[in-house]
Design an enzyme around this catalytic site. Sequence first.
Site, PDB file in Angstrom:
ATOM      1  N   ASP A  91     -21.269  16.289  17.067  1.00 13.43           N
ATOM      2  CA  ASP A  91     -20.267  16.914  18.393  1.00 13.43           C
ATOM      3  C   ASP A  91     -19.371  17.289  17.741  1.00 13.43           C
ATOM      4  OD1 ASP A  91     -19.965  13.505  19.023  1.00 13.43           O
ATOM      5  OD2 ASP A  91     -18.460  15.593  18.722  1.00 13.43           O
ATOM      6  N   HIS A 106     -25.378  14.155  10.289  1.00 12.67           N
ATOM      7  CA  HIS A 106     -26.566  14.490  10.663  1.00 12.67           C
ATOM      8  C   HIS A 106     -26.406  15.771  11.635  1.00 12.67           C
ATOM      9  CE1 HIS A 106     -26.550  10.014  10.616  1.00 12.67           C
ATOM     10  NE2 HIS A 106     -26.727  10.603   9.702  1.00 12.67           N
ATOM     11  N   GLY A 174     -16.869   2.779  15.527  1.00 16.55           N
ATOM     12  CA  GLY A 174     -17.974   3.703  17.100  1.00 16.55           C
ATOM     13  C   GLY A 174     -19.594   4.068  16.147  1.00 16.55           C
TER      14      GLY A 174
HETATM   15  N1  APR Z   1     -15.859   2.584  21.392  1.00 17.96           N
HETATM   16  C1  APR Z   1     -16.213   3.116  19.959  1.00 17.96           C
HETATM   17  N2  APR Z   1     -17.777   2.769  20.330  1.00 17.96           N
HETATM   18  C2  APR Z   1     -18.304   2.754  21.289  1.00 17.96           C
HETATM   19  C3  APR Z   1     -17.472   2.044  22.284  1.00 17.96           C
HETATM   20  C4  APR Z   1     -16.386   2.797  22.550  1.00 17.96           C
HETATM   21  N3  APR Z   1     -15.763   2.983  23.742  1.00 17.96           N
HETATM   22  N4  APR Z   1     -18.578   2.613  23.169  1.00 17.96           N
HETATM   23  C5  APR Z   1     -19.656   1.883  22.613  1.00 17.96           C
HETATM   24  N5  APR Z   1     -19.767   1.683  21.372  1.00 17.96           N
HETATM   25  C6  APR Z   1     -20.133   1.057  19.721  1.00 17.96           C
HETATM   26  C7  APR Z   1     -21.402   0.229  20.230  1.00 17.96           C
HETATM   27  O1  APR Z   1     -20.947  -0.670  20.142  1.00 17.96           O
HETATM   28  C8  APR Z   1     -22.348   0.609  19.082  1.00 17.96           C
HETATM   29  O2  APR Z   1     -21.962   0.212  17.816  1.00 17.96           O
HETATM   30  O3  APR Z   1     -20.578   2.344  19.218  1.00 17.96           O
HETATM   31  C9  APR Z   1     -21.680   1.863  18.624  1.00 17.96           C
HETATM   32  C10 APR Z   1     -23.296   3.503  19.290  1.00 17.96           C
HETATM   33  O4  APR Z   1     -24.573   2.877  17.807  1.00 17.96           O
HETATM   34  P1  APR Z   1     -25.435   3.942  18.040  1.00 17.96           P
HETATM   35  O5  APR Z   1     -25.457   4.289  19.945  1.00 17.96           O
HETATM   36  O6  APR Z   1     -26.242   3.448  17.024  1.00 17.96           O
HETATM   37  O7  APR Z   1     -24.941   5.353  17.407  1.00 17.96           O
HETATM   38  P2  APR Z   1     -24.892   5.547  15.635  1.00 17.96           P
HETATM   39  O8  APR Z   1     -24.536   4.066  15.013  1.00 17.96           O
HETATM   40  O9  APR Z   1     -23.249   6.809  15.979  1.00 17.96           O
HETATM   41  O10 APR Z   1     -26.420   6.258  15.607  1.00 17.96           O
HETATM   42  C11 APR Z   1     -27.098   6.356  14.064  1.00 17.96           C
HETATM   43  O11 APR Z   1     -28.630   7.029  14.708  1.00 17.96           O
HETATM   44  O12 APR Z   1     -30.501   7.977  16.106  1.00 17.96           O
HETATM   45  C12 APR Z   1     -29.889   8.069  14.894  1.00 17.96           C
HETATM   46  O13 APR Z   1     -28.942  10.581  14.624  1.00 17.96           O
HETATM   47  C13 APR Z   1     -28.001   9.346  15.225  1.00 17.96           C
HETATM   48  O14 APR Z   1     -26.104   9.906  14.027  1.00 17.96           O
HETATM   49  C14 APR Z   1     -26.867   8.883  15.242  1.00 17.96           C
HETATM   50  C15 APR Z   1     -27.406   7.497  14.300  1.00 17.96           C
END
Ligand code: APR
Length: 229
Positions: A91, A106, A174
């Site tokens: 985003d 990414h 996050g």
């Molecule tokens: N504030 C902070 N963190 C949060 C919140 C919030 N309000 N809500 C959820 N989280 C945390 C969750 O606890 C989790 O640790 O955000 C994290 C989201 O993890 P994922 O969904 O795995 O996202 P991400 O780590 O960015 O994934 C990495 O995976 O699918 C691929 O390319 C995609 O960039 C992505 C990569």
Amino acid sequence: MKKPRLVVLTGAGMSAESGISTFRDSGGLWDNYPVMDVASHDGFVRNPELVHSFYNTRRRELMAVKPNAGHSGLVELEKWYDVDIITQNVDNLHERAGSLKVLHLHGELMKVRSMTHPERVYTLTEENPDTSTATRDEYGDPVRPHIVFFQEAVPNIGPAMDIVSQADVLVIIGTSMAVYPAAGLVDYARRGIPVYYIDPNPAPVRDGITVLRTTATEGVRQLIEILRP
Ligand code: APR
């Protein structure tokens, strides 16, 4: 006087409070879409139309939301720090909040690129956010989302490692730390610098990292109190 370097690694949790679902929380994106169909190299080869429509949907969601207080808090830290954002997010909320230096690992949701000349990258407008297999650029070539699909290399990982190695303070916000090489970036920080990890449900991390078990907006608020001179 040179400002100390603050490097912030962000993941989907950074945008959760803006209303964009994360990937791996319950009800997250990968619960609703088969990741290898909509976000992998093979999936794009198999059914490009499905992948185009998946990213069209995500673009329209992005256009309906705005940066949250966590994004703007990171901009506030630019008063005292030379801030680099390295994000796994596709985003544009960091940019829309006003962050000056954002490196996407990414890819970028609002961008597409030529399939024959990948250096030709185009930014879609809110008026025309959709693409399909019929979309052509000005040279008549088909385009694809400017996204790093699973099974593809992460071209910006080298510059990201370099930036992290120069950090005086490192903050992780996050991310489930589940996807490499992004998750390995924390290991490129110089030993001994302060490292903070903001996440309400943090992944296990090495000793010496200060975990703020809270949301991005509340964690960045606390971080400003810790880091402001
Ligand atoms: N504030 C902070 N963190 C949060 C919140 C919030 N309000 N809500 C959820 N989280 C945390 C969750 O606890 C989790 O640790 O955000 C994290 C989201 O993890 P994922 O969904 O795995 O996202 P991400 O780590 O960015 O994934 C990495 O995976 O699918 C691929 O390319 C995609 O960039 C992505 C990569």
